[in-house]
Design an enzyme around this catalytic site. Structure first.
Site, PDB file in Angstrom:
ATOM      1  N   ASP A  98       0.848  -1.188   0.000  1.00 24.87           N
ATOM      2  CA  ASP A  98       0.000   0.000   0.000  1.00 24.87           C
ATOM      3  C   ASP A  98       0.884   1.238   0.000  1.00 24.87           C
ATOM      4  OD1 ASP A  98      -2.019   1.871   0.276  1.00 24.87           O
ATOM      5  OD2 ASP A  98      -2.323   1.511   2.405  1.00 24.87           O
ATOM      6  N   ASP A 100       0.508   5.237   0.159  1.00 24.67           N
ATOM      7  CA  ASP A 100      -0.448   6.290   0.489  1.00 24.67           C
ATOM      8  C   ASP A 100       0.276   7.628   0.442  1.00 24.67           C
ATOM      9  OD1 ASP A 100      -2.203   8.090   1.747  1.00 24.67           O
ATOM     10  OD2 ASP A 100      -3.093   6.503   2.945  1.00 24.67           O
ATOM     11  N   ASP A 295       3.386   1.360   3.181  1.00 22.79           N
ATOM     12  CA  ASP A 295       2.766   1.311   4.506  1.00 22.79           C
ATOM     13  C   ASP A 295       3.087  -0.070   5.083  1.00 22.79           C
ATOM     14  OD1 ASP A 295       1.202   1.420   6.754  1.00 22.79           O
ATOM     15  OD2 ASP A 295      -0.613   2.064   5.730  1.00 22.79           O
TER      16      ASP A 295
END
Length: 397
Positions: A98, A100, A295
């Site tokens: 992930d 972000d 992440d």
């Protein structure tokens, strides 16, 4: 969010799902499913521990329930609908990454626009894919725009699905460059004595064929290229900004690099002791420049729920888009992730937070514009975006 706004968005999300074709992930019936409905109040309540047996056909479920967010698990289980993780009977998990924009070191919150944040996030995505493709040689990778602030990458390579948290942590540490030591990157070869040397000596090189060593070598060579292109006096001054590099070492390093450039280009950082010292200092910058700032908890969590490609993001109204590799360079999420359902209509909204809106729309002849507070008639995808982000309410038509 007031009731009119909530019901409008819920209805239009349902319209989108009824006209969309959703491809579920592999082994969909072995995964846990979850969703967040359009509920009253400021908070969001996750409904989870569901299987496809509970939900039914996924397209029928989405059209009927019209959820705000939809998720499925990276993990595959014997009983995905069991209410506790221990009872589910874990089999294996996809490796999920992930990215972000809010968490990227290069992003300056409050200064970077939404478009700038997403562009920086795409650059980080390309670095991550370089690790996954070239360093690990993973197969079966799927890239997804999250619909919000970044990207997801799903790795379903059979060789890694059985990894537990510790094994996944090692992969995280590698792509983040955590614990990376310069001496571990350097290859040492004992060579016969040369002129002025009567005994064998060690030759230290940085690999040029891949991995963090090659990244360090590219950074070192690029920096020396920059210095060698400068006026000698300016280059010497620039080198002295590094710790323990005085005028003498700076001059010696530049002369050695210029005279032995072909060797330096081939990875040899032992052309002079000053070059080696500077290479060691430059290598400290490589992690910051080339790591993939993922992440971490997402990747190490074998039970993580992740957004369903093809679904809508309830915080933006944009589509969670599965992307082919050939699409990535040209992909613009603020244009290409706008659902067709919301294009070609205008709606009335009460804008509560005016300001910049960065969405591609022909109505405003560009990819960004300013919307004023108050009653406004806007293209529907703009209104959905503003309402989903809490910047507007649905007005009566």
């Amino acid at each position: 969010m007031d009731e009119r706004t909530r019901e409008y968005l819920r209805g239009r999300f349902g319209d989108h799902y009824r006209r969309s074709s959703i491809t579920p992930p592999p082994a969909a019936n072995e995964r846990e499913w979850g969703f967040i409905p359009w509920t009253e109040g400021p908070g969001e309540t996750m409904v989870r521990h569901r299987s496809l047996l509970d939900l039914g056909d996924i397209e029928d479920f989405l059209g009927r329930k019209k959820p705000r967010h939809v998720y499925f698990s990276a993990g595959r289980y014997d009983d995905p609908s069991a209410s506790t993780m221990g009872e589910k009977g874990w089999r294996n998990s996809d490796l999920v990454f992930d990215l972000d924009a809010d968490h990227l070191p290069s992003v300056v919150l409050g200064e970077d626009s939404y478009a700038e944040m997403l562009e920086k996030c795409k650059a980080a995505l390309m670095r991550l894919l370089n690790f996954l493709d070239d360093d690990f040689g993973f197969e079966e990778t799927t890239v997804v725009f999250s619909g919000g602030r970044g990207y997801h990458v799903h790795v379903r390579d059979e060789r890694i699905r059985g990894l537990e948290r510790d094994g996944r942590r090692e992969i995280v540490d590698y792509v983040r460059g955590i614990g990376l030591e310069f001496d571990e990157l350097v290859e040492v070869e004992t060579v016969a004595g040369t002129s002025g040397r009567s005994s064998p000596a060690d030759k230290r090189t940085l690999p040029t064929d891949g991995g963090w060593g090659a990244r360090a070598h590219r950074h070192v060579l690029s920096q020396f290229d920059e210095w060698l292109a400068m006026d000698q006096e300016d280059a010497v001054e620039a080198l002295q900004r590094y710790d323990r590099i005085g005028e003498g070492k700076a001059t010696a390093a530049l002369n050695a690099a210029r005279t032995n450039y072909d060797q330096l280009e081939a990875g040899n950082i032992d052309v002079h002791s000053a070059v080696y010292q500077i290479a060691r200092l430059l290598a400290q910058e490589v992690v910051a420049a080339d790591n993939a700032p993922i992440d971490e908890p997402v990747t190490t969590d074998t039970n993580r729920l992740i957004r369903l490609p093809g679904s809508l993001h309830g915080g933006s109204g944009l589509e969670v888009r599965r992307l082919e590799r050939g699409e990535l360079a040209a992909f613009d999420p603020l244009s290409d992730a706008i659902p067709e359902t919301f294009i070609g209509h205008e709606i009335a909204v009460e804008v509560t937070e005016g300001g910049l809106v960065e969405l591609d729309t022909e109505a405003y002849d560009g990819d960004s514009f300013t919307v004023e507070a108050g009653h406004q008639t806007v293209p529907e995808h703009v209104g959905v975006f503003l309402m989903a982000r809490g910047r507007a309410r649905k007005a009566q038509e």
